[in-house]
Design a protein around this motif. Structure first.
Motif, mmCIF file in Angstrom:
data_model
loop_
_atom_site.group_PDB
_atom_site.id
_atom_site.type_symbol
_atom_site.label_atom_id
_atom_site.label_comp_id
_atom_site.label_asym_id
_atom_site.label_seq_id
_atom_site.Cartn_x
_atom_site.Cartn_y
_atom_site.Cartn_z
ATOM 1 N N PHE A 265 0.813 -1.212 0.080
ATOM 2 C CA PHE A 265 -0.053 0.122 -0.082
ATOM 3 C C PHE A 265 0.926 1.299 0.052
ATOM 4 O O PHE A 265 0.668 2.294 -0.659
ATOM 5 N N LEU A 266 1.826 1.283 0.973
ATOM 6 C CA LEU A 266 2.878 2.272 0.943
ATOM 7 C C LEU A 266 3.485 2.429 -0.407
ATOM 8 O O LEU A 266 3.781 3.807 -0.872
ATOM 9 N N ARG A 267 4.107 1.579 -0.964
ATOM 10 C CA ARG A 267 4.821 1.595 -2.392
ATOM 11 C C ARG A 267 3.990 2.118 -3.347
ATOM 12 O O ARG A 267 4.430 2.647 -4.281
ATOM 13 N N ASP A 268 2.874 1.226 -3.514
ATOM 14 C CA ASP A 268 1.951 1.289 -4.912
ATOM 15 C C ASP A 268 0.760 2.578 -4.707
ATOM 16 O O ASP A 268 0.810 3.331 -5.855
ATOM 17 N N GLU A 269 0.234 2.706 -3.631
ATOM 18 C CA GLU A 269 -0.922 3.875 -3.570
ATOM 19 C C GLU A 269 -0.276 4.989 -3.050
ATOM 20 O O GLU A 269 -0.690 6.100 -3.567
ATOM 21 N N LYS A 270 0.567 4.954 -2.204
ATOM 22 C CA LYS A 270 0.990 6.294 -1.439
ATOM 23 C C LYS A 270 2.461 6.818 -2.220
ATOM 24 O O LYS A 270 2.965 7.885 -1.901
ATOM 25 N N GLU A 271 2.992 5.903 -3.089
ATOM 26 C CA GLU A 271 4.108 6.152 -3.789
ATOM 27 C C GLU A 271 5.412 6.579 -3.112
ATOM 28 O O GLU A 271 6.196 7.605 -3.046
ATOM 29 N N GLN A 272 5.621 5.743 -1.804
ATOM 30 C CA GLN A 272 6.611 6.123 -0.694
ATOM 31 C C GLN A 272 7.848 5.720 -1.398
ATOM 32 O O GLN A 272 7.968 4.629 -1.953
ATOM 33 N N SER A 273 9.197 6.270 -0.949
ATOM 34 C CA SER A 273 10.377 5.855 -1.296
ATOM 35 C C SER A 273 10.470 4.429 -0.594
ATOM 36 O O SER A 273 9.929 4.414 0.633
ATOM 37 N N PRO A 274 11.472 3.624 -1.065
ATOM 38 C CA PRO A 274 11.872 2.653 -0.203
ATOM 39 C C PRO A 274 12.327 2.891 1.222
ATOM 40 O O PRO A 274 11.845 2.054 1.952
ATOM 41 N N ARG A 275 12.954 3.842 1.454
ATOM 42 C CA ARG A 275 13.512 4.188 2.853
ATOM 43 C C ARG A 275 12.088 4.452 3.755
ATOM 44 O O ARG A 275 12.143 4.308 4.731
ATOM 45 N N SER A 276 11.030 5.435 3.014
ATOM 46 C CA SER A 276 10.000 5.628 3.942
ATOM 47 C C SER A 276 9.186 4.495 4.067
ATOM 48 O O SER A 276 8.500 4.595 5.204
ATOM 49 N N VAL A 277 9.243 3.561 3.398
ATOM 50 C CA VAL A 277 8.342 2.398 3.453
ATOM 51 C C VAL A 277 8.889 1.895 4.479
ATOM 52 O O VAL A 277 8.275 1.420 5.537
#
Length: 381
Positions: free
Chosen positions: A156-168
């Motif tokens: 969800f963080l990666r795909d919908e919120k488009e967070q960076s790997p570090r933020s995820v």
């Protein structure tokens, strides 16, 4: 008294950001999918999630229940029945005597504890992570949360919120911390954790720093030299007092400021030696000080909050790329240059205020100076 549970939908309104809007009901009281009321008018918003909303005393509780309108309606009925049963001294499956805990209520209680023991920045990080978690996980009870919910959260963080790997990774870690505080350990396995590449810290090139400082006023030049020559964090500079500076000993200290409710990271005070050029700049500054205890106050004698904006403006004025300039880069440059100059790791660790040596070792990277290049040419020439 019956307890009422409302349903809203969190959507994005142009120019107004994310807002909780009332849903639209059909004649048979069913939710009309994707329709919400905005300033009394119906608008179609397929984006966003539905939220249950109720009050616990005077506190409003919100729980994300996904994007399906029919599911949201069913979840509202279940939640309303549960609250009314509890209100009449009864227990329902998954609550009360079974010891089950509501996710939403556990989040609120946990954030209240974080607020008491952590800094506002930490509270904000936990709040964001847990808000995202409740958006991705639609389980009502903590005991229902399992490994798959955490894997979905990462996606969800990666795909919908488009967070960076570090933020995820950081948000995943915050949620795991929350679950551990609830006594829930071992929910995920070692290989379930998100992965990210540990990037090499960027530092300023001396040529770029020369151009930057050449485009600055005397005041601005002092700001950036102070960041560079002390390696202090942004808030440490914001809350630096004149009493922290010893011009005779050429040192500056990072200290607790109880009068402003501010403490250093990890609650550790420390002392940093400063070069003579910075001492001279501070002496000139002190002679013109307006009586404020702060080194760099605003005109209203408050901590300066816009260092980053000022730095980018100076970078643009120097005809450099503003995005190449940020405050923590001064700290990385301070650490790297100190290690290149031969200062031992333990001393640099103390100057930076790191709790562990590993954090300092990130800056122990190969020198790319002309001297090193000449040595390489000599070796293989």
């Amino acid at each position: 008294m019956n307890r009422e549970v409302n349903i809203t939908k969190r959507v994005h309104l142009p120019g107004r950001g994310l807002r909780y809007c009332s849903i639209v009901l059909s004649a048979n009281r069913r939710i009309k999918p994707d329709l919400v009321l905005v300033d009394g008018r119906e608008e179609r918003h397929p984006e966003g999630a539905y939220y249950l909303e109720w009050y616990q005393g005077t506190r409003r509780i919100r729980l994300s229940v996904g994007k399906d309108a029919a599911d949201a309606s069913a979840r509202r009925q279940c939640k309303e029945a549960e609250l009314n049963a509890i209100n009449h001294g009864m227990t329902v499956s998954g609550a009360g005597s079974n010891g089950y805990r509501m996710v939403s209520e556990a989040v609120v209680e946990y954030l209240d504890e974080v607020k008491l023991s952590k800094k506002p920045k930490t509270l904000a990080a936990y709040t964001t992570a847990l808000n995202y978690f409740t958006q991705s996980c639609h389980k009502l009870h903590l005991e229902e949360v399992d490994r798959k919910d955490l894997l979905k959260f990462s996606a969800f963080l990666r795909d919908e919120k488009e967070q960076s790997p570090r933020s995820v990774y950081n948000k995943f870690e915050n949620v795991i911390g929350f679950l551990k505080a609830q006594g829930m350990r071992g929910v995920v396995q070692k290989n379930d954790w998100p992965r990210y590449v540990e990037e090499e810290p960027e530092i300023y090139e001396r040529e770029d720093l020369g151009k930057l400082l050449g485009a600055c006023t005397v005041e601005e030049r002092l700001w950036w030299n102070f960041f560079l020559c002390t390696g202090m964090r942004e808030q440490e500079v914001m809350y630096a007092y004149w009493t922290d500076v010893n011009l005779k000993a050429s040192t500056v200290r990072v200290t607790h400021k109880p009068d402003r409710g501010w403490t250093p990271k990890a609650y550790k005070e420390r002392e940093i030696p400063i070069p003579e050029k910075l001492v001279r700049q501070l002496q000139a500054r002190k002679a013109k000080a307006n009586g404020s205890p702060l080194l760099f106050p605003t005109t209203g004698c408050r901590p300066k909050l816009d260092f980053l904006d000022c730095l980018k403006a100076c970078g643009e004025r120097a005809q450099l790329k503003p995005n190449d300039f940020w405050l923590h880069k001064f700290r990385a440059t301070f650490a790297t240059w100190s290690l290149w100059a031969g200062v031992d790791l333990r001393t640099v660790q103390q100057w930076l205020g790191h709790s562990d040596l590993e954090s300092t070792m990130r800056y122990l990277k190969p020198s790319r100076s002309q001297k090193v290049r000449a040595m390489v040419n000599q070796i293989f020439g």
